[in-house]
Design a protein around this motif. Sequence first.
Motif, PDB file in Angstrom:
ATOM      1  N   LYS A 118       1.501 -55.469 -47.193  1.00 54.22           N
ATOM      2  CA  LYS A 118       0.587 -54.449 -47.690  1.00 54.22           C
ATOM      3  C   LYS A 118       1.206 -53.070 -47.551  1.00 54.22           C
ATOM      4  O   LYS A 118       2.107 -52.855 -46.754  1.00 54.22           O
ATOM      5  N   GLN A 119       0.676 -52.125 -48.317  1.00 53.44           N
ATOM      6  CA  GLN A 119       1.087 -50.728 -48.229  1.00 53.44           C
ATOM      7  C   GLN A 119       0.081 -49.985 -47.358  1.00 53.44           C
ATOM      8  O   GLN A 119      -1.125 -50.136 -47.544  1.00 53.44           O
ATOM      9  N   PHE A 120       0.580 -49.173 -46.440  1.00 58.82           N
ATOM     10  CA  PHE A 120      -0.288 -48.413 -45.549  1.00 58.82           C
ATOM     11  C   PHE A 120       0.074 -46.939 -45.610  1.00 58.82           C
ATOM     12  O   PHE A 120       1.220 -46.576 -45.861  1.00 58.82           O
ATOM     13  N   ASP A 121      -0.928 -46.107 -45.363  1.00 59.38           N
ATOM     14  CA  ASP A 121      -0.725 -44.662 -45.294  1.00 59.38           C
ATOM     15  C   ASP A 121      -0.494 -44.203 -43.862  1.00 59.38           C
ATOM     16  O   ASP A 121       0.034 -43.116 -43.645  1.00 59.38           O
ATOM     17  N   LEU A 122      -0.909 -45.036 -42.888  1.00 58.02           N
ATOM     18  CA  LEU A 122      -0.822 -44.657 -41.481  1.00 58.02           C
ATOM     19  C   LEU A 122      -0.924 -45.914 -40.636  1.00 58.02           C
ATOM     20  O   LEU A 122      -1.591 -46.874 -41.027  1.00 58.02           O
ATOM     21  N   MET A 123      -0.273 -45.883 -39.464  1.00 61.48           N
ATOM     22  CA  MET A 123      -0.372 -46.995 -38.516  1.00 61.48           C
ATOM     23  C   MET A 123      -0.868 -46.453 -37.182  1.00 61.48           C
ATOM     24  O   MET A 123      -0.439 -45.383 -36.752  1.00 61.48           O
ATOM     25  N   ILE A 124      -1.775 -47.188 -36.549  1.00 60.37           N
ATOM     26  CA  ILE A 124      -2.229 -46.873 -35.193  1.00 60.37           C
ATOM     27  C   ILE A 124      -1.846 -48.080 -34.343  1.00 60.37           C
ATOM     28  O   ILE A 124      -2.360 -49.187 -34.546  1.00 60.37           O
ATOM     29  N   ILE A 125      -0.915 -47.873 -33.406  1.00 60.93           N
ATOM     30  CA  ILE A 125      -0.319 -48.991 -32.677  1.00 60.93           C
ATOM     31  C   ILE A 125      -0.499 -48.802 -31.172  1.00 60.93           C
ATOM     32  O   ILE A 125      -0.202 -47.738 -30.635  1.00 60.93           O
ATOM     33  N   ASP A 126      -0.978 -49.857 -30.496  1.00 58.91           N
ATOM     34  CA  ASP A 126      -1.061 -49.841 -29.042  1.00 58.91           C
ATOM     35  C   ASP A 126       0.348 -49.995 -28.474  1.00 58.91           C
ATOM     36  O   ASP A 126       1.153 -50.771 -28.991  1.00 58.91           O
ATOM     37  N   ILE A 127       0.647 -49.257 -27.428  1.00 62.71           N
ATOM     38  CA  ILE A 127       1.984 -49.320 -26.833  1.00 62.71           C
ATOM     39  C   ILE A 127       2.201 -50.627 -26.083  1.00 62.71           C
ATOM     40  O   ILE A 127       3.241 -51.263 -26.207  1.00 62.71           O
ATOM     41  N   PHE A 128       1.223 -51.053 -25.309  1.00 59.99           N
ATOM     42  CA  PHE A 128       1.403 -52.238 -24.468  1.00 59.99           C
ATOM     43  C   PHE A 128       0.543 -53.383 -24.971  1.00 59.99           C
ATOM     44  O   PHE A 128      -0.685 -53.339 -24.877  1.00 59.99           O
ATOM     45  N   ILE A 179       9.846 -50.978 -33.193  1.00 59.93           N
ATOM     46  CA  ILE A 179       9.951 -51.904 -34.325  1.00 59.93           C
ATOM     47  C   ILE A 179       9.129 -51.415 -35.508  1.00 59.93           C
ATOM     48  O   ILE A 179       9.608 -51.411 -36.643  1.00 59.93           O
ATOM     49  N   PHE A 180       7.892 -50.994 -35.267  1.00 60.97           N
ATOM     50  CA  PHE A 180       7.062 -50.524 -36.375  1.00 60.97           C
ATOM     51  C   PHE A 180       7.670 -49.293 -37.031  1.00 60.97           C
ATOM     52  O   PHE A 180       7.673 -49.171 -38.248  1.00 60.97           O
ATOM     53  N   HIS A 181       8.209 -48.388 -36.235  1.00 64.01           N
ATOM     54  CA  HIS A 181       8.830 -47.186 -36.794  1.00 64.01           C
ATOM     55  C   HIS A 181      10.085 -47.543 -37.592  1.00 64.01           C
ATOM     56  O   HIS A 181      10.326 -46.979 -38.664  1.00 64.01           O
ATOM     57  N   GLU A 182      10.880 -48.494 -37.090  1.00 64.70           N
ATOM     58  CA  GLU A 182      12.087 -48.905 -37.814  1.00 64.70           C
ATOM     59  C   GLU A 182      11.744 -49.598 -39.129  1.00 64.70           C
ATOM     60  O   GLU A 182      12.417 -49.397 -40.135  1.00 64.70           O
ATOM     61  N   ARG A 183      10.694 -50.421 -39.130  1.00 62.37           N
ATOM     62  CA  ARG A 183      10.320 -51.161 -40.345  1.00 62.37           C
ATOM     63  C   ARG A 183       9.694 -50.253 -41.401  1.00 62.37           C
ATOM     64  O   ARG A 183       9.797 -50.532 -42.589  1.00 62.37           O
ATOM     65  N   ALA A 184       9.010 -49.203 -40.972  1.00 65.18           N
ATOM     66  CA  ALA A 184       8.322 -48.308 -41.915  1.00 65.18           C
ATOM     67  C   ALA A 184       8.477 -46.865 -41.457  1.00 65.18           C
ATOM     68  O   ALA A 184       7.510 -46.233 -41.024  1.00 65.18           O
ATOM     69  N   PRO A 185       9.693 -46.320 -41.540  1.00 61.86           N
ATOM     70  CA  PRO A 185       9.940 -44.992 -40.977  1.00 61.86           C
ATOM     71  C   PRO A 185       9.188 -43.845 -41.660  1.00 61.86           C
ATOM     72  O   PRO A 185       8.997 -42.803 -41.050  1.00 61.86           O
ATOM     73  N   VAL A 186       8.748 -44.031 -42.896  1.00 62.98           N
ATOM     74  CA  VAL A 186       8.044 -42.942 -43.575  1.00 62.98           C
ATOM     75  C   VAL A 186       6.533 -42.986 -43.369  1.00 62.98           C
ATOM     76  O   VAL A 186       5.830 -42.062 -43.763  1.00 62.98           O
ATOM     77  N   GLY A 238       9.556 -42.336 -32.187  1.00 57.77           N
ATOM     78  CA  GLY A 238       9.154 -42.219 -33.583  1.00 57.77           C
ATOM     79  C   GLY A 238       7.678 -42.033 -33.843  1.00 57.77           C
ATOM     80  O   GLY A 238       7.283 -41.875 -35.000  1.00 57.77           O
ATOM     81  N   ALA A 239       6.839 -42.073 -32.830  1.00 59.47           N
ATOM     82  CA  ALA A 239       5.415 -41.844 -33.060  1.00 59.47           C
ATOM     83  C   ALA A 239       5.192 -40.397 -33.496  1.00 59.47           C
ATOM     84  O   ALA A 239       5.832 -39.477 -32.989  1.00 59.47           O
ATOM     85  N   ALA A 240       4.289 -40.202 -34.451  1.00 54.33           N
ATOM     86  CA  ALA A 240       3.962 -38.858 -34.918  1.00 54.33           C
ATOM     87  C   ALA A 240       2.957 -38.188 -33.980  1.00 54.33           C
ATOM     88  O   ALA A 240       2.990 -36.972 -33.779  1.00 54.33           O
ATOM     89  N   ARG A 241       2.054 -38.983 -33.417  1.00 49.93           N
ATOM     90  CA  ARG A 241       1.026 -38.498 -32.496  1.00 49.93           C
ATOM     91  C   ARG A 241       0.772 -39.585 -31.465  1.00 49.93           C
ATOM     92  O   ARG A 241       1.073 -40.752 -31.686  1.00 49.93           O
ATOM     93  N   CYS A 242       0.156 -39.190 -30.349  1.00 48.00           N
ATOM     94  CA  CYS A 242      -0.201 -40.151 -29.303  1.00 48.00           C
ATOM     95  C   CYS A 242      -1.621 -39.890 -28.835  1.00 48.00           C
ATOM     96  O   CYS A 242      -2.066 -38.739 -28.785  1.00 48.00           O
ATOM     97  N   LEU A 243      -2.310 -40.959 -28.486  1.00 45.33           N
ATOM     98  CA  LEU A 243      -3.661 -40.868 -27.945  1.00 45.33           C
ATOM     99  C   LEU A 243      -3.735 -41.685 -26.666  1.00 45.33           C
ATOM    100  O   LEU A 243      -3.276 -42.826 -26.627  1.00 45.33           O
TER     101      LEU A 243
END
Length: 160
Positions: free
Chosen positions: A64-74, A86-93, A122-127
């Motif tokens: 699928k195509q995504f505009d944004l990813m929200i990924i848990d670190i652990f 891995i997520f940043h390498e697979r979809a760097p943009v 590579g995360a753009a933001r963190c929560l």
Amino acid sequence: MPHGSIVESPKREAQLGRDDLRHILVVDDDPMVCMAIEVYLQRYNFRVTIAEGGEAGLRALEHKQFDLMIIDIFMPHMRGFESIQIFHERAPVIPLIAMSGYAFANLDSPAPDFLRMALELGAARCLRKPFTPHALLAAINDCLAEPRPRSDIATAVQLG
């Protein structure tokens, strides 16, 4: 939801008569976190795909195509920051928001700054969990408002 499953929210664009809804991938092993994020984002007219765990998230990213990813670190089955990297390498943009609720049992020892480390990977933001719905929406809007670099393929096609 079985571990490793992918669930896409109902197609709200059909209800709204719009095809241009922003599509967000949420990857977390906690179904309650996923559900809360999904319900909140649907209120703001986002299309949401939930992936329970890193492997499911990577499968979703392939299809699928995504505009944004929200990924848990652990998450289980991924070693610490492996998911962010891995997520940043697979979809760097695609902007990636890393989230973590990791806490140390020993409050006397200095804790590594996991969120800062996620930014370096590579995360753009963190929560930091728990976060407020307002903080989530602000991070998403900030990421989506930033100009995105072109992918290598798009750049190569343009130059060729």
